[in-house]
Write a protein that holds these residues in place. Structure first.
Motif, PDB file in Angstrom:
ATOM      1  N   HIS A 130       0.647  -1.040  -0.032  1.00  0.00           N
ATOM      2  CA  HIS A 130       0.300  -0.063  -0.149  1.00  0.00           C
ATOM      3  C   HIS A 130       0.807   1.331  -0.455  1.00  0.00           C
ATOM      4  CE1 HIS A 130      -3.919  -2.360   0.639  1.00  0.00           C
ATOM      5  NE2 HIS A 130      -3.073  -2.792   1.256  1.00  0.00           N
ATOM      6  N   MET A 131       1.722   1.014   0.315  1.00  0.00           N
ATOM      7  CA  MET A 131       2.678   1.603   0.594  1.00  0.00           C
ATOM      8  C   MET A 131       3.427   2.879  -0.670  1.00  0.00           C
ATOM      9  SD  MET A 131       5.843   1.037   3.737  1.00  0.00           S
ATOM     10  CE  MET A 131       4.602   0.927   4.544  1.00  0.00           C
ATOM     11  N   PRO A 132       3.428   4.344  -1.588  1.00  0.00           N
ATOM     12  CA  PRO A 132       4.204   4.456  -3.125  1.00  0.00           C
ATOM     13  C   PRO A 132       5.562   3.681  -2.602  1.00  0.00           C
ATOM     14  CG  PRO A 132       3.132   6.395  -1.490  1.00  0.00           C
ATOM     15  CD  PRO A 132       3.315   4.470  -0.502  1.00  0.00           C
ATOM     16  N   VAL A 133       6.088   3.425  -3.715  1.00  0.00           N
ATOM     17  CA  VAL A 133       7.192   2.679  -4.420  1.00  0.00           C
ATOM     18  C   VAL A 133       8.124   3.531  -3.371  1.00  0.00           C
ATOM     19  CG1 VAL A 133       7.209   3.358  -6.670  1.00  0.00           C
ATOM     20  CG2 VAL A 133       8.172   1.091  -6.209  1.00  0.00           C
ATOM     21  N   GLU A 134       7.919   4.548  -4.122  1.00  0.00           N
ATOM     22  CA  GLU A 134       9.527   5.441  -3.863  1.00  0.00           C
ATOM     23  C   GLU A 134       9.316   5.614  -1.652  1.00  0.00           C
ATOM     24  OE1 GLU A 134       5.584   8.472  -3.837  1.00  0.00           O
ATOM     25  OE2 GLU A 134       6.693   6.090  -5.475  1.00  0.00           O
ATOM     26  N   ALA A 135       8.157   4.887  -1.085  1.00  0.00           N
ATOM     27  CA  ALA A 135       8.530   5.067   0.082  1.00  0.00           C
ATOM     28  C   ALA A 135       8.936   4.010   1.207  1.00  0.00           C
ATOM     29  CB  ALA A 135       7.153   5.834   0.736  1.00  0.00           C
ATOM     30  N   ARG A 136       9.137   3.337  -0.562  1.00  0.00           N
ATOM     31  CA  ARG A 136       9.164   1.453   0.553  1.00  0.00           C
ATOM     32  C   ARG A 136      10.920   1.730   1.436  1.00  0.00           C
ATOM     33  NH1 ARG A 136       6.116  -1.493  -4.397  1.00  0.00           N
ATOM     34  NH2 ARG A 136       4.375  -0.515  -3.173  1.00  0.00           N
ATOM     35  N   PRO A 137      11.598   2.338   0.551  1.00  0.00           N
ATOM     36  CA  PRO A 137      13.081   1.801   1.202  1.00  0.00           C
ATOM     37  C   PRO A 137      13.453   2.814   2.457  1.00  0.00           C
ATOM     38  CG  PRO A 137      13.210   2.042  -0.859  1.00  0.00           C
ATOM     39  CD  PRO A 137      11.955   2.735  -0.760  1.00  0.00           C
ATOM     40  N   GLU A 138      12.395   3.310   2.270  1.00  0.00           N
ATOM     41  CA  GLU A 138      13.069   5.047   4.470  1.00  0.00           C
ATOM     42  C   GLU A 138      11.727   3.435   4.505  1.00  0.00           C
ATOM     43  OE1 GLU A 138      13.594   7.053   6.809  1.00  0.00           O
ATOM     44  OE2 GLU A 138      14.682   7.069   4.335  1.00  0.00           O
ATOM     45  N   ALA A 139      11.045   3.430   4.127  1.00  0.00           N
ATOM     46  CA  ALA A 139      10.210   2.781   5.867  1.00  0.00           C
ATOM     47  C   ALA A 139      10.810   1.630   6.211  1.00  0.00           C
ATOM     48  CB  ALA A 139       8.776   2.044   4.706  1.00  0.00           C
ATOM     49  N   VAL A 140      11.348   0.579   5.213  1.00  0.00           N
ATOM     50  CA  VAL A 140      12.278  -0.267   5.678  1.00  0.00           C
ATOM     51  C   VAL A 140      12.902   0.281   6.543  1.00  0.00           C
ATOM     52  CG1 VAL A 140      13.682  -2.481   5.354  1.00  0.00           C
ATOM     53  CG2 VAL A 140      11.065  -2.279   4.044  1.00  0.00           C
ATOM     54  N   ARG A 141      13.853   1.518   6.294  1.00  0.00           N
ATOM     55  CA  ARG A 141      15.019   2.028   7.521  1.00  0.00           C
ATOM     56  C   ARG A 141      14.684   2.330   8.393  1.00  0.00           C
ATOM     57  NH1 ARG A 141      16.537   4.062   1.524  1.00  0.00           N
ATOM     58  NH2 ARG A 141      15.858   5.720   1.955  1.00  0.00           N
ATOM     59  N   GLN A 142      13.347   2.663   8.377  1.00  0.00           N
ATOM     60  CA  GLN A 142      12.381   3.294   9.734  1.00  0.00           C
ATOM     61  C   GLN A 142      12.751   1.706  10.815  1.00  0.00           C
ATOM     62  OE1 GLN A 142      12.569   6.320  10.619  1.00  0.00           O
ATOM     63  NE2 GLN A 142      13.481   6.561   8.991  1.00  0.00           N
ATOM     64  N   MET A 143      12.176   1.066   9.550  1.00  0.00           N
ATOM     65  CA  MET A 143      12.104  -0.414  10.372  1.00  0.00           C
ATOM     66  C   MET A 143      12.692  -0.338  11.316  1.00  0.00           C
ATOM     67  SD  MET A 143       9.374  -2.596   8.211  1.00  0.00           S
ATOM     68  CE  MET A 143       8.271  -2.258   7.866  1.00  0.00           C
ATOM     69  N   PHE A 144      13.949  -0.752  10.385  1.00  0.00           N
ATOM     70  CA  PHE A 144      15.171  -0.519  11.277  1.00  0.00           C
ATOM     71  C   PHE A 144      16.350   0.060  12.077  1.00  0.00           C
ATOM     72  CE2 PHE A 144      20.480  -0.814  11.222  1.00  0.00           C
ATOM     73  CZ  PHE A 144      21.092  -1.854  11.366  1.00  0.00           C
ATOM     74  N   ARG A 145      15.589   1.399  12.246  1.00  0.00           N
ATOM     75  CA  ARG A 145      16.059   2.619  12.913  1.00  0.00           C
ATOM     76  C   ARG A 145      15.606   2.569  14.616  1.00  0.00           C
ATOM     77  NH1 ARG A 145      13.721   7.011  15.154  1.00  0.00           N
ATOM     78  NH2 ARG A 145      12.084   6.450  13.747  1.00  0.00           N
ATOM     79  N   VAL A 146      14.014   1.815  14.252  1.00  0.00           N
ATOM     80  CA  VAL A 146      13.243   1.707  15.849  1.00  0.00           C
ATOM     81  C   VAL A 146      13.016   0.423  16.357  1.00  0.00           C
ATOM     82  CG1 VAL A 146      11.705   3.427  14.370  1.00  0.00           C
ATOM     83  CG2 VAL A 146      11.107   0.942  14.477  1.00  0.00           C
ATOM     84  N   LEU A 147      14.509  -0.166  15.721  1.00  0.00           N
ATOM     85  CA  LEU A 147      14.560  -1.589  16.805  1.00  0.00           C
ATOM     86  C   LEU A 147      15.862  -1.211  17.460  1.00  0.00           C
ATOM     87  CD1 LEU A 147      13.891  -3.840  13.678  1.00  0.00           C
ATOM     88  CD2 LEU A 147      12.405  -4.429  16.099  1.00  0.00           C
ATOM     89  N   ARG A 148      15.668  -2.176  18.985  1.00  0.00           N
ATOM     90  CA  ARG A 148      16.863  -2.120  18.289  1.00  0.00           C
ATOM     91  C   ARG A 148      17.773  -3.380  18.406  1.00  0.00           C
ATOM     92  NH1 ARG A 148      17.549  -7.736  20.761  1.00  0.00           N
ATOM     93  NH2 ARG A 148      15.454  -8.316  21.925  1.00  0.00           N
ATOM     94  N   PRO A 149      19.072  -2.903  18.834  1.00  0.00           N
ATOM     95  CA  PRO A 149      20.239  -4.038  17.614  1.00  0.00           C
ATOM     96  C   PRO A 149      19.902  -5.476  19.033  1.00  0.00           C
ATOM     97  CG  PRO A 149      21.171  -1.856  19.038  1.00  0.00           C
ATOM     98  CD  PRO A 149      19.848  -2.227  19.290  1.00  0.00           C
ATOM     99  N   GLY A 150      19.700  -6.339  17.486  1.00  0.00           N
ATOM    100  CA  GLY A 150      19.433  -7.782  18.349  1.00  0.00           C
ATOM    101  C   GLY A 150      17.652  -8.183  17.883  1.00  0.00           C
ATOM    102  N   GLY A 151      16.890  -6.295  17.435  1.00  0.00           N
ATOM    103  CA  GLY A 151      15.326  -6.602  17.452  1.00  0.00           C
ATOM    104  C   GLY A 151      15.215  -7.255  16.359  1.00  0.00           C
TER     105      GLY A 151
END
Length: 215
Positions: A130-151
């Motif tokens: 459902h995300m615009p194709v250009e937004a998908r890479p940043e969305a996954v990067r944000q998933m990485f950012r908000v996870l703790r190490p080892g998350g």
């Protein structure tokens, strides 16, 4: 016009993105789409995510909160599940049904309003398409950012039926956004964001998933 298009706001083709703004209609369509097996499919999906008691979980593109409500008892009262979705209507629907250890926030996956390392587990089901194709890479990067190490991360998406007629029927119901393969949709997005991919799999209910960890 497919039923899926009627549910969406500003979605013209598979790469344009959009929101679902009719939660009750979506719930009916989801029940039909899973042929009565929605609960079983999402229970197995939740198990694949590996939630633990006390976990802080983020559900990106939570929609009506279905997966978050499945996860809530597993993380117990010591844990918490936060749902994020761009549709106020979906968030309102989810919040009215929220268990005590769930909260819901209006927002987009590419700009989540959470500090670094806020979560132990991030899940996203039937949302990336459902995300615009250009937004998908940043969305996954944000998933990485908000996870703790080892998350841990688990992203699940619709798996188109192998049968040609079934694919046509699904497309008529859902619109073009769900005519994809998980590997085509995510491509290298997960490893490029810094994740270590652990496994990929398929579940009943035409679901595929990728599971990864943040080093």
């Amino acid at each position: 016009m497919g039923l899926g298009k009627l549910l969406h706001h500003h979605e013209e083709h598979a790469d344009a993105g959009g929101t679902i703004d009719h939660p009750r209609a979506y719930e009916v369509l989801a029940s039909i789409g899973f042929l009565g097996g929605r609960r079983a499919a999402f229970t197995r999906l939740a198990a694949a995510a590996g939630p633990r008691a006390g976990d802080r979980v983020l559900d990106v593109g939570c929609g009506t909160g279905y997966l978050s409500r499945v996860l809530a008892p597993v993380v117990t009262a010591d844990g918490h599940v936060t749902g994020l979705d761009p549709s106020p209507a979906m968030i309102e629907y989810a919040a009215r049904r929220a268990p005590a250890n769930c909260t819901y926030v209006v927002g987009v996956g590419e700009d989540p309003p959470f500090p670094d390392g806020s979560f132990d587990l991030v899940v996203s089901s039937l949302a990336v398409h459902h995300m615009p194709v250009e937004a998908r890479p940043e969305a996954v990067r944000q998933m990485f950012r908000v996870l703790r190490p080892g998350g841990r991360l688990l992203v699940a998406e619709f798996r188109p039926p192998a049968n040609r007629l079934a694919r046509h029927l699904v497309g008529a119901l859902s619109g073009p956004a769900m005519r994809h393969d998980l590997r085509d949709l995510l491509g290298s997005l997960v490893p490029d964001a810094g994740f270590e991919v652990e496994s990929e799999g398929e579940l009943p209910g035409l679901l595929s998933y990728v599971r990864a960890t943040r080093p």
